[in-house]
Design a protein around this motif. Structure first.
Motif, PDB file in Angstrom:
ATOM      1  N   CYS A   1      36.816 -22.568 -13.977  1.00 41.67           N
ATOM      2  CA  CYS A   1      38.276 -22.501 -14.083  1.00 41.67           C
ATOM      3  C   CYS A   1      38.720 -21.644 -15.265  1.00 41.67           C
ATOM      4  O   CYS A   1      39.746 -20.970 -15.188  1.00 41.67           O
ATOM      5  CB  CYS A   1      38.861 -23.907 -14.172  1.00 41.67           C
ATOM      6  SG  CYS A   1      38.736 -24.794 -12.598  1.00 41.67           S
TER       7      CYS A   1
ATOM      8  N   TYR B   1      48.269 -22.505 -12.840  1.00 40.82           N
ATOM      9  CA  TYR B   1      46.904 -22.694 -12.326  1.00 40.82           C
ATOM     10  C   TYR B   1      46.706 -24.158 -11.982  1.00 40.82           C
ATOM     11  O   TYR B   1      47.062 -25.049 -12.761  1.00 40.82           O
ATOM     12  CB  TYR B   1      45.871 -22.288 -13.384  1.00 40.82           C
ATOM     13  CG  TYR B   1      44.442 -22.306 -12.880  1.00 40.82           C
ATOM     14  CD1 TYR B   1      43.877 -21.158 -12.321  1.00 40.82           C
ATOM     15  CD2 TYR B   1      43.671 -23.459 -12.947  1.00 40.82           C
ATOM     16  CE1 TYR B   1      42.566 -21.162 -11.844  1.00 40.82           C
ATOM     17  CE2 TYR B   1      42.361 -23.481 -12.469  1.00 40.82           C
ATOM     18  CZ  TYR B   1      41.819 -22.326 -11.926  1.00 40.82           C
ATOM     19  OH  TYR B   1      40.527 -22.328 -11.445  1.00 40.82           O
TER      20      TYR B   1
ATOM     21  N   HIS C   1      36.995 -32.475 -17.581  1.00 40.62           N
ATOM     22  CA  HIS C   1      37.169 -31.130 -17.043  1.00 40.62           C
ATOM     23  C   HIS C   1      38.196 -30.277 -17.805  1.00 40.62           C
ATOM     24  O   HIS C   1      37.874 -29.186 -18.285  1.00 40.62           O
ATOM     25  CB  HIS C   1      37.516 -31.210 -15.557  1.00 40.62           C
ATOM     26  CG  HIS C   1      37.605 -29.874 -14.886  1.00 40.62           C
ATOM     27  ND1 HIS C   1      36.583 -28.948 -14.940  1.00 40.62           N
ATOM     28  CD2 HIS C   1      38.606 -29.283 -14.168  1.00 40.62           C
ATOM     29  CE1 HIS C   1      36.947 -27.858 -14.266  1.00 40.62           C
ATOM     30  NE2 HIS C   1      38.162 -28.036 -13.803  1.00 40.62           N
TER      31      HIS C   1
ATOM     32  N   GLU D   1      37.716 -27.067 -20.249  1.00 41.75           N
ATOM     33  CA  GLU D   1      38.315 -25.765 -19.922  1.00 41.75           C
ATOM     34  C   GLU D   1      39.016 -25.208 -21.165  1.00 41.75           C
ATOM     35  O   GLU D   1      38.873 -24.040 -21.514  1.00 41.75           O
ATOM     36  CB  GLU D   1      39.372 -25.914 -18.815  1.00 41.75           C
ATOM     37  CG  GLU D   1      38.843 -25.987 -17.404  1.00 41.75           C
ATOM     38  CD  GLU D   1      39.994 -25.939 -16.397  1.00 41.75           C
ATOM     39  OE1 GLU D   1      41.014 -25.285 -16.684  1.00 41.75           O
ATOM     40  OE2 GLU D   1      39.870 -26.569 -15.337  1.00 41.75           O
TER      41      GLU D   1
HETATM   42 ZN   LIG Z   1      39.585 -26.754 -13.087  1.00 39.44          ZN
END
Ligand SMILES: [Zn+2]
Length: 461
Positions: free
Chosen positions: A219, A29, A244, A248
Protein backbone atom coordinates in the motif's frame (compact mmCIF):
# COMPACT_ATOMS: atom_id res chain seq x y z
CA UNK A 1 -23.73 27.34 -0.20
CA UNK A 2 -23.27 23.91 1.27
CA UNK A 3 -21.85 23.10 4.66
CA UNK A 4 -18.16 22.62 5.30
CA UNK A 5 -17.13 19.01 5.00
CA UNK A 6 -16.10 17.63 8.37
CA UNK A 7 -14.47 14.24 8.78
CA UNK A 8 -13.44 12.27 11.84
CA UNK A 9 -9.70 11.75 11.68
CA UNK A 10 -8.38 8.69 13.56
CA UNK A 11 -4.92 10.29 13.64
CA UNK A 12 -6.09 13.12 15.95
CA UNK A 13 -9.21 11.37 17.33
CA UNK A 14 -11.50 14.21 16.38
CA UNK A 15 -13.77 15.59 13.73
CA UNK A 16 -12.34 18.53 11.83
CA UNK A 17 -12.93 20.57 8.69
CA UNK A 18 -11.51 18.92 5.60
CA UNK A 19 -8.98 20.95 3.64
CA UNK A 20 -7.69 19.28 0.48
CA UNK A 21 -4.02 19.68 -0.41
CA UNK A 22 -5.12 20.51 -3.95
CA UNK A 23 -8.83 21.18 -4.57
CA UNK A 24 -8.27 20.34 -8.25
CA UNK A 25 -7.12 16.85 -7.34
CA UNK A 26 -8.44 15.47 -4.06
CA UNK A 27 -6.66 12.15 -3.42
CA UNK A 28 -8.09 9.19 -1.55
CA UNK A 29 -6.62 5.74 -0.93
CA UNK A 30 -8.58 2.79 0.44
CA UNK A 31 -7.15 -0.66 1.11
CA UNK A 32 -8.79 -3.11 -1.26
CA UNK A 33 -9.40 -6.84 -1.15
CA UNK A 34 -6.92 -9.70 -0.98
CA UNK A 35 -8.27 -11.79 -3.82
CA UNK A 36 -8.46 -15.46 -2.81
CA UNK A 37 -12.12 -15.97 -1.86
CA UNK A 38 -15.60 -14.45 -2.15
CA UNK A 39 -15.88 -11.04 -0.47
CA UNK A 40 -18.04 -11.21 2.66
CA UNK A 41 -20.42 -8.64 4.05
CA UNK A 42 -17.64 -7.26 6.28
CA UNK A 43 -15.58 -6.54 3.14
CA UNK A 44 -18.60 -4.80 1.61
CA UNK A 45 -18.78 -2.15 4.32
CA UNK A 46 -15.63 -0.12 3.51
CA UNK A 47 -16.36 -0.40 -0.21
CA UNK A 48 -19.83 1.12 0.29
CA UNK A 49 -18.81 3.70 2.91
CA UNK A 50 -15.91 5.06 0.87
CA UNK A 51 -18.04 5.01 -2.27
CA UNK A 52 -20.35 7.48 -0.50
CA UNK A 53 -17.30 9.58 0.40
CA UNK A 54 -16.12 9.42 -3.23
CA UNK A 55 -19.56 10.57 -4.45
CA UNK A 56 -19.67 13.39 -1.91
CA UNK A 57 -16.17 14.61 -2.79
CA UNK A 58 -17.07 14.52 -6.48
CA UNK A 59 -20.15 16.58 -5.70
CA UNK A 60 -18.14 19.15 -3.73
CA UNK A 61 -14.98 19.36 -5.86
CA UNK A 62 -16.23 18.17 -9.26
CA UNK A 63 -16.33 14.73 -10.86
CA UNK A 64 -12.91 15.07 -12.48
CA UNK A 65 -11.20 16.56 -9.42
CA UNK A 66 -11.10 13.48 -7.20
CA UNK A 67 -8.65 10.58 -7.55
CA UNK A 68 -9.77 7.48 -5.70
CA UNK A 69 -7.28 4.61 -5.59
CA UNK A 70 -8.32 1.22 -4.25
CA UNK A 71 -5.80 -1.56 -4.63
CA UNK A 72 -6.07 -5.26 -5.28
CA UNK A 73 -3.72 -7.43 -3.22
CA UNK A 74 -2.89 -10.29 -5.55
CA UNK A 75 0.21 -11.64 -3.79
CA UNK A 76 -0.36 -13.22 -0.40
CA UNK A 77 0.29 -16.55 1.28
CA UNK A 78 -3.46 -17.19 1.47
CA UNK A 79 -3.61 -16.88 -2.31
CA UNK A 80 -0.75 -19.41 -2.69
CA UNK A 81 -2.50 -21.88 -0.45
CA UNK A 82 -5.74 -21.50 -2.41
CA UNK A 83 -3.90 -21.89 -5.73
CA UNK A 84 -2.23 -25.13 -4.61
CA UNK A 85 -5.55 -26.45 -3.30
CA UNK A 86 -7.83 -25.50 -6.20
CA UNK A 87 -5.52 -25.78 -9.20
CA UNK A 88 -2.99 -28.50 -8.34
CA UNK A 89 -2.65 -29.48 -12.01
CA UNK A 90 -1.45 -26.01 -13.06
CA UNK A 91 2.03 -24.53 -12.80
CA UNK A 92 2.14 -22.33 -9.65
CA UNK A 93 2.11 -18.98 -11.48
CA UNK A 94 -0.82 -20.07 -13.63
CA UNK A 95 -2.66 -21.40 -10.60
CA UNK A 96 -2.17 -18.12 -8.74
CA UNK A 97 -3.32 -16.19 -11.78
CA UNK A 98 -6.43 -18.39 -12.01
CA UNK A 99 -7.31 -17.69 -8.36
CA UNK A 100 -6.72 -13.93 -8.47
CA UNK A 101 -8.49 -13.38 -11.83
CA UNK A 102 -11.54 -15.36 -10.81
CA UNK A 103 -11.78 -13.67 -7.41
CA UNK A 104 -11.15 -10.14 -8.70
CA UNK A 105 -13.86 -10.60 -11.34
CA UNK A 106 -16.32 -11.81 -8.70
CA UNK A 107 -15.42 -8.85 -6.46
CA UNK A 108 -16.10 -6.40 -9.28
CA UNK A 109 -19.48 -7.98 -10.00
CA UNK A 110 -20.41 -7.91 -6.31
CA UNK A 111 -19.52 -4.29 -5.66
CA UNK A 112 -21.13 -3.14 -8.93
CA UNK A 113 -24.35 -4.78 -7.71
CA UNK A 114 -23.96 -2.79 -4.48
CA UNK A 115 -24.05 0.39 -6.56
CA UNK A 116 -20.39 1.31 -6.09
CA UNK A 117 -18.63 3.44 -8.68
CA UNK A 118 -15.35 2.12 -10.01
CA UNK A 119 -12.37 3.77 -8.33
CA UNK A 120 -10.29 6.10 -10.49
CA UNK A 121 -7.37 3.68 -10.33
CA UNK A 122 -7.24 0.10 -9.13
CA UNK A 123 -3.58 -0.89 -8.97
CA UNK A 124 -2.53 -4.49 -8.41
CA UNK A 125 0.29 -5.33 -6.06
CA UNK A 126 2.06 -7.54 -8.60
CA UNK A 127 2.26 -4.60 -11.03
CA UNK A 128 4.09 -2.53 -8.42
CA UNK A 129 6.90 -4.80 -7.22
CA UNK A 130 9.55 -2.49 -8.69
CA UNK A 131 8.15 0.45 -6.67
CA UNK A 132 8.15 -1.67 -3.49
CA UNK A 133 11.77 -2.68 -4.00
CA UNK A 134 12.72 0.98 -4.50
CA UNK A 135 11.08 1.99 -1.19
CA UNK A 136 12.74 -0.91 0.68
CA UNK A 137 16.14 0.10 -0.75
CA UNK A 138 15.54 3.64 0.50
CA UNK A 139 14.62 2.38 3.97
CA UNK A 140 17.75 0.22 4.20
CA UNK A 141 19.81 3.17 2.91
CA UNK A 142 18.56 5.57 5.57
CA UNK A 143 18.81 3.13 8.46
CA UNK A 144 15.12 2.27 8.92
CA UNK A 145 15.37 -1.33 7.68
CA UNK A 146 17.80 -4.25 7.91
CA UNK A 147 18.35 -7.70 6.43
CA UNK A 148 18.16 -10.74 8.71
CA UNK A 149 17.76 -14.43 7.88
CA UNK A 150 16.33 -14.00 4.40
CA UNK A 151 14.02 -11.18 5.38
CA UNK A 152 14.16 -7.44 5.14
CA UNK A 153 12.63 -5.98 8.29
CA UNK A 154 11.50 -2.51 9.29
CA UNK A 155 13.29 -1.30 12.43
CA UNK A 156 10.44 0.12 14.53
CA UNK A 157 12.83 1.60 17.13
CA UNK A 158 14.44 3.69 14.37
CA UNK A 159 11.28 5.79 14.13
CA UNK A 160 10.91 8.03 17.17
CA UNK A 161 7.15 8.48 16.86
CA UNK A 162 6.17 5.00 15.66
CA UNK A 163 2.66 4.12 16.83
CA UNK A 164 0.96 7.52 16.40
CA UNK A 165 -2.12 6.21 14.64
CA UNK A 166 -2.93 3.33 16.96
CA UNK A 167 -1.59 5.24 20.01
CA UNK A 168 0.07 2.11 21.27
CA UNK A 169 3.39 2.62 22.99
CA UNK A 170 6.03 0.34 21.49
CA UNK A 171 6.42 -1.64 24.73
CA UNK A 172 2.75 -2.49 24.75
CA UNK A 173 2.92 -3.69 21.16
CA UNK A 174 5.66 -6.08 22.07
CA UNK A 175 3.83 -7.64 24.96
CA UNK A 176 2.75 -11.14 24.15
CA UNK A 177 4.96 -11.56 21.14
CA UNK A 178 6.93 -14.77 21.46
CA UNK A 179 10.54 -13.66 21.46
CA UNK A 180 11.91 -17.09 20.54
CA UNK A 181 10.12 -17.12 17.18
CA UNK A 182 11.41 -13.67 16.30
CA UNK A 183 15.00 -14.08 17.48
CA UNK A 184 16.32 -12.55 14.27
CA UNK A 185 14.41 -9.32 14.86
CA UNK A 186 16.07 -6.37 16.54
CA UNK A 187 12.75 -5.49 18.20
CA UNK A 188 9.73 -7.78 18.56
CA UNK A 189 7.49 -5.26 16.74
CA UNK A 190 9.68 -5.16 13.61
CA UNK A 191 7.78 -6.25 10.55
CA UNK A 192 8.57 -7.84 7.20
CA UNK A 193 9.13 -5.71 4.11
CA UNK A 194 10.49 -8.53 1.95
CA UNK A 195 10.93 -12.26 2.42
CA UNK A 196 12.65 -14.93 0.37
CA UNK A 197 10.47 -17.36 -1.56
CA UNK A 198 10.86 -21.09 -1.90
CA UNK A 199 10.30 -22.75 -5.27
CA UNK A 200 6.71 -23.36 -4.18
CA UNK A 201 6.05 -19.68 -3.67
CA UNK A 202 5.79 -16.78 -6.13
CA UNK A 203 8.87 -14.62 -6.24
CA UNK A 204 10.55 -11.69 -7.93
CA UNK A 205 14.27 -10.98 -8.28
CA UNK A 206 15.50 -8.36 -5.83
CA UNK A 207 18.79 -7.15 -4.32
CA UNK A 208 18.03 -9.59 -1.45
CA UNK A 209 17.31 -12.63 -3.60
CA UNK A 210 14.19 -14.06 -5.18
CA UNK A 211 11.35 -13.16 -2.86
CA UNK A 212 8.03 -11.46 -2.33
CA UNK A 213 6.81 -8.34 -0.53
CA UNK A 214 5.18 -8.11 2.89
CA UNK A 215 1.58 -6.90 2.88
CA UNK A 216 2.11 -3.40 4.32
CA UNK A 217 4.72 -2.30 1.77
CA UNK A 218 2.24 -2.88 -1.06
CA UNK A 219 0.00 0.00 0.00
CA UNK A 220 2.93 2.36 0.62
CA UNK A 221 4.17 1.69 -2.92
CA UNK A 222 0.82 1.95 -4.66
CA UNK A 223 -0.41 5.04 -2.80
CA UNK A 224 2.79 7.01 -3.44
CA UNK A 225 2.84 5.98 -7.09
CA UNK A 226 -0.72 7.08 -7.79
CA UNK A 227 -1.40 9.76 -5.19
CA UNK A 228 2.00 11.11 -4.18
CA UNK A 229 4.10 10.91 -1.02
CA UNK A 230 1.48 12.85 0.96
CA UNK A 231 -2.19 12.68 0.05
CA UNK A 232 -5.55 13.69 1.53
CA UNK A 233 -7.49 10.73 2.89
CA UNK A 234 -6.60 7.13 3.69
CA UNK A 235 -9.43 4.77 4.55
CA UNK A 236 -10.13 1.22 5.59
CA UNK A 237 -11.73 -0.91 8.27
CA UNK A 238 -11.06 -0.41 11.98
CA UNK A 239 -9.21 -3.73 12.07
CA UNK A 240 -6.54 -2.28 9.76
CA UNK A 241 -5.40 0.49 12.14
CA UNK A 242 -2.87 -1.86 13.71
CA UNK A 243 -0.64 -3.17 12.40
CA UNK A 244 -1.42 -2.51 8.72
CA UNK A 245 -1.99 1.25 8.64
CA UNK A 246 0.51 1.95 11.39
CA UNK A 247 3.15 0.17 9.34
CA UNK A 248 2.13 1.82 6.08
CA UNK A 249 2.70 5.15 7.82
CA UNK A 250 6.09 4.05 9.19
CA UNK A 251 7.32 2.90 5.77
CA UNK A 252 6.03 5.87 3.79
CA UNK A 253 7.11 8.58 6.20
CA UNK A 254 10.57 7.11 6.79
CA UNK A 255 11.14 6.49 3.07
CA UNK A 256 9.97 9.92 1.94
CA UNK A 257 10.98 11.96 4.99
CA UNK A 258 7.47 13.38 5.39
CA UNK A 259 5.50 14.48 8.46
CA UNK A 260 2.43 12.49 7.50
CA UNK A 261 1.46 9.90 4.91
CA UNK A 262 -2.15 11.04 4.60
CA UNK A 263 -3.71 14.03 6.35
CA UNK A 264 -6.94 12.28 7.29
CA UNK A 265 -7.33 8.63 8.35
CA UNK A 266 -10.86 7.25 8.24
CA UNK A 267 -11.97 3.89 9.61
CA UNK A 268 -15.28 2.11 9.40
CA UNK A 269 -16.61 0.05 12.31
CA UNK A 270 -16.90 -3.71 12.66
CA UNK A 271 -19.62 -5.85 11.11
CA UNK A 272 -21.45 -8.56 13.00
CA UNK A 273 -24.01 -10.93 11.55
CA UNK A 274 -27.16 -11.67 13.57
CA UNK A 275 -25.48 -10.40 16.73
CA UNK A 276 -22.38 -12.52 16.47
CA UNK A 277 -18.89 -12.20 15.07
CA UNK A 278 -18.83 -13.65 11.59
CA UNK A 279 -17.16 -17.03 11.48
CA UNK A 280 -17.30 -19.98 9.14
CA UNK A 281 -17.62 -22.46 12.00
CA UNK A 282 -20.60 -20.56 13.49
CA UNK A 283 -22.44 -20.77 10.21
CA UNK A 284 -23.02 -17.01 10.08
CA UNK A 285 -20.38 -16.23 7.47
CA UNK A 286 -22.18 -14.39 4.66
CA UNK A 287 -20.69 -13.45 1.31
CA UNK A 288 -22.03 -10.65 -0.91
CA UNK A 289 -22.53 -13.21 -3.65
CA UNK A 290 -24.69 -15.39 -1.36
CA UNK A 291 -26.89 -12.45 -0.38
CA UNK A 292 -27.37 -11.36 -3.99
CA UNK A 293 -27.95 -14.69 -5.64
CA UNK A 294 -28.89 -17.42 -3.18
CA UNK A 295 -31.62 -18.01 -0.60
CA UNK A 296 -29.07 -18.71 2.15
CA UNK A 297 -29.82 -15.61 4.25
CA UNK A 298 -33.46 -15.13 5.18
CA UNK A 299 -34.71 -17.50 2.52
CA UNK A 300 -34.53 -15.01 -0.34
CA UNK A 301 -32.23 -13.11 -2.65
CA UNK A 302 -31.60 -9.49 -1.66
CA UNK A 303 -31.27 -6.72 -4.26
CA UNK A 304 -27.99 -4.79 -4.16
CA UNK A 305 -29.66 -1.49 -3.30
CA UNK A 306 -31.37 -3.06 -0.28
CA UNK A 307 -28.00 -4.37 0.96
CA UNK A 308 -26.46 -0.98 0.41
CA UNK A 309 -29.25 0.92 2.16
CA UNK A 310 -29.15 -1.53 5.08
CA UNK A 311 -25.45 -0.71 5.44
CA UNK A 312 -26.00 3.06 5.28
CA UNK A 313 -28.72 3.03 7.94
CA UNK A 314 -25.93 2.83 10.53
CA UNK A 315 -23.23 5.50 10.85
CA UNK A 316 -19.98 4.19 9.36
CA UNK A 317 -18.00 4.50 12.61
CA UNK A 318 -20.55 2.54 14.63
CA UNK A 319 -20.46 -1.24 14.73
CA UNK A 320 -23.20 -2.72 12.59
CA UNK A 321 -25.28 -5.81 13.18
CA UNK A 322 -26.18 -7.19 9.81
CA UNK A 323 -29.42 -9.10 10.18
CA UNK A 324 -32.45 -10.27 8.24
CA UNK A 325 -34.55 -7.81 10.25
CA UNK A 326 -32.34 -4.95 9.13
CA UNK A 327 -32.54 -6.02 5.48
CA UNK A 328 -36.32 -6.25 5.70
CA UNK A 329 -36.42 -2.76 7.18
CA UNK A 330 -34.32 -1.40 4.30
CA UNK A 331 -36.49 -3.25 1.81
CA UNK A 332 -39.70 -1.76 3.25
CA UNK A 333 -38.21 1.73 3.08
CA UNK A 334 -36.92 1.54 -0.47
CA UNK A 335 -40.18 0.00 -1.72
CA UNK A 336 -41.89 3.31 -0.94
CA UNK A 337 -39.44 5.34 -2.98
CA UNK A 338 -40.31 6.54 -6.47
CA UNK A 339 -38.25 5.33 -9.39
CA UNK A 340 -36.51 8.20 -11.08
CA UNK A 341 -33.86 9.04 -13.60
CA UNK A 342 -30.58 10.60 -12.57
CA UNK A 343 -31.01 14.31 -13.03
CA UNK A 344 -28.85 17.40 -13.07
CA UNK A 345 -30.86 18.87 -10.23
CA UNK A 346 -29.14 19.82 -6.98
CA UNK A 347 -29.41 17.30 -4.15
CA UNK A 348 -31.45 18.36 -1.13
CA UNK A 349 -29.31 20.68 1.08
CA UNK A 350 -30.37 18.74 4.18
CA UNK A 351 -28.93 15.55 2.67
CA UNK A 352 -25.69 17.33 1.76
CA UNK A 353 -25.43 18.83 5.24
CA UNK A 354 -25.91 15.40 6.82
CA UNK A 355 -23.24 13.79 4.64
CA UNK A 356 -20.91 16.74 5.21
CA UNK A 357 -21.08 16.00 8.92
CA UNK A 358 -18.67 13.04 8.89
CA UNK A 359 -20.85 11.08 6.46
CA UNK A 360 -23.97 11.02 8.60
CA UNK A 361 -25.79 8.63 6.30
CA UNK A 362 -28.36 7.89 9.02
CA UNK A 363 -29.69 11.46 8.92
CA UNK A 364 -29.26 11.55 5.13
CA UNK A 365 -31.39 8.42 4.67
CA UNK A 366 -34.07 9.82 7.01
CA UNK A 367 -34.30 13.00 4.99
CA UNK A 368 -34.23 11.05 1.72
CA UNK A 369 -37.15 8.95 2.91
CA UNK A 370 -39.18 12.04 3.83
CA UNK A 371 -38.31 13.57 0.46
CA UNK A 372 -39.44 10.37 -1.28
CA UNK A 373 -42.84 10.65 0.43
CA UNK A 374 -43.11 14.28 -0.65
CA UNK A 375 -42.05 13.42 -4.21
CA UNK A 376 -44.69 10.69 -4.35
CA UNK A 377 -47.39 13.37 -4.11
CA UNK A 378 -45.54 16.28 -5.72
CA UNK A 379 -43.71 15.19 -8.88
CA UNK A 380 -41.80 18.48 -9.09
CA UNK A 381 -39.66 17.18 -6.22
CA UNK A 382 -38.60 14.08 -8.17
CA UNK A 383 -35.42 15.59 -9.67
CA UNK A 384 -34.21 16.69 -6.21
CA UNK A 385 -35.05 13.28 -4.78
CA UNK A 386 -33.18 11.57 -7.63
CA UNK A 387 -30.09 13.75 -7.20
CA UNK A 388 -30.10 13.15 -3.43
CA UNK A 389 -30.57 9.40 -3.80
CA UNK A 390 -27.77 9.31 -6.37
CA UNK A 391 -25.44 10.99 -3.87
CA UNK A 392 -26.00 8.02 -1.56
CA UNK A 393 -25.92 5.60 -4.48
CA UNK A 394 -29.42 4.28 -3.71
CA UNK A 395 -31.46 5.63 -6.60
CA UNK A 396 -34.26 3.21 -7.54
CA UNK A 397 -33.99 2.63 -11.26
CA UNK A 398 -36.92 2.74 -13.59
CA UNK A 399 -37.56 -0.82 -14.61
CA UNK A 400 -37.20 -1.37 -18.32
CA UNK A 401 -40.41 -2.72 -19.83
CA UNK A 402 -40.37 -4.16 -23.34
CA UNK A 403 -42.60 -2.51 -25.92
CA UNK A 404 -45.00 -5.40 -26.38
CA UNK A 405 -45.78 -5.57 -22.66
CA UNK A 406 -46.05 -1.79 -22.41
CA UNK A 407 -48.56 -1.82 -25.29
CA UNK A 408 -50.64 -4.51 -23.61
CA UNK A 409 -50.67 -2.65 -20.28
CA UNK A 410 -51.61 0.59 -22.04
CA UNK A 411 -54.58 -1.17 -23.65
CA UNK A 412 -55.83 -2.59 -20.34
CA UNK A 413 -55.38 0.76 -18.60
CA UNK A 414 -57.33 2.51 -21.38
CA UNK A 415 -60.11 -0.08 -21.05
CA UNK A 416 -60.24 0.51 -17.30
CA UNK A 417 -60.46 4.26 -17.87
CA UNK A 418 -63.57 3.69 -19.98
CA UNK A 419 -65.07 1.67 -17.12
CA UNK A 420 -64.35 4.47 -14.68
CA UNK A 421 -66.10 6.92 -17.00
CA UNK A 422 -69.04 4.51 -17.15
CA UNK A 423 -68.93 4.36 -13.32
CA UNK A 424 -68.29 0.62 -13.38
CA UNK A 425 -66.03 0.94 -10.35
CA UNK A 426 -66.11 -2.69 -9.25
CA UNK A 427 -64.70 -3.87 -12.57
CA UNK A 428 -62.16 -1.02 -12.64
CA UNK A 429 -60.96 -1.98 -9.16
CA UNK A 430 -60.73 -5.61 -10.16
CA UNK A 431 -58.46 -4.70 -13.09
CA UNK A 432 -56.37 -2.46 -10.86
CA UNK A 433 -55.88 -5.28 -8.34
CA UNK A 434 -55.06 -7.77 -11.05
CA UNK A 435 -52.40 -5.48 -12.49
CA UNK A 436 -51.07 -4.82 -8.99
CA UNK A 437 -50.68 -8.56 -8.40
CA UNK A 438 -48.58 -8.63 -11.58
CA UNK A 439 -46.37 -5.84 -10.24
CA UNK A 440 -47.91 -2.94 -12.11
CA UNK A 441 -48.97 0.07 -10.09
CA UNK A 442 -51.69 2.39 -11.36
CA UNK A 443 -52.04 6.01 -10.42
CA UNK A 444 -55.27 7.86 -11.14
CA UNK A 445 -55.27 11.60 -11.57
CA UNK A 446 -56.44 14.51 -13.65
CA UNK A 447 -54.69 16.07 -16.61
CA UNK A 448 -53.63 19.51 -15.41
CA UNK A 449 -54.46 21.19 -18.73
CA UNK A 450 -57.73 19.54 -19.77
CA UNK A 451 -59.04 18.39 -16.39
CA UNK A 452 -59.71 14.97 -17.90
CA UNK A 453 -59.30 11.79 -15.90
CA UNK A 454 -55.94 10.11 -16.66
CA UNK A 455 -54.23 6.99 -15.37
CA UNK A 456 -50.47 6.46 -15.38
CA UNK A 457 -48.74 3.22 -14.51
CA UNK A 458 -45.32 2.00 -13.48
CA UNK A 459 -43.68 -1.29 -12.67
CA UNK A 460 -43.30 -1.78 -8.93
CA UNK A 461 -39.90 -2.72 -7.67
ZN1 LIG B 1 -3.41 -1.05 2.84
Amino acid sequence: MSATLKLYNTLIREKSAFQPIDADNVRVYVCGPTVYDFAHIGNARPVIVFDVLFRLLRHVYGDTHVTYARNITDVDDKINARALRDFPHLALNDAIHAVTEKTAKQFHEDVAALGCLEPTVEPRATDNIEQMIAIIEKLIGNGHAYVAEGEVLFDTKSMSDYGQLSKRPLDEQQAGIRITVDAHKKNPGDFVLWKLSSDNEPGWESPWGRGRPGWHIECSAMSSRYLGEVFDIHGGGLDLIFPHHENEIAQSRCAHGTEVMANVWMHNGFVQVEGRKMSKSDGNFVTIHQLLSTDDFGGKQWPGDVLRLAMLMTHYREPIDFSIKRLEEAERLIAKWPAADVSNADPCPVVIDALSDDLNTVAAVQRLHALAQEANVDATLLPMFAASAALLGVLPKKTEVDEALAGAVDAVVAMRLEMLKAKNFAEADRIRDELSAKGIQLKDGKDAATGERVTTWEVKR
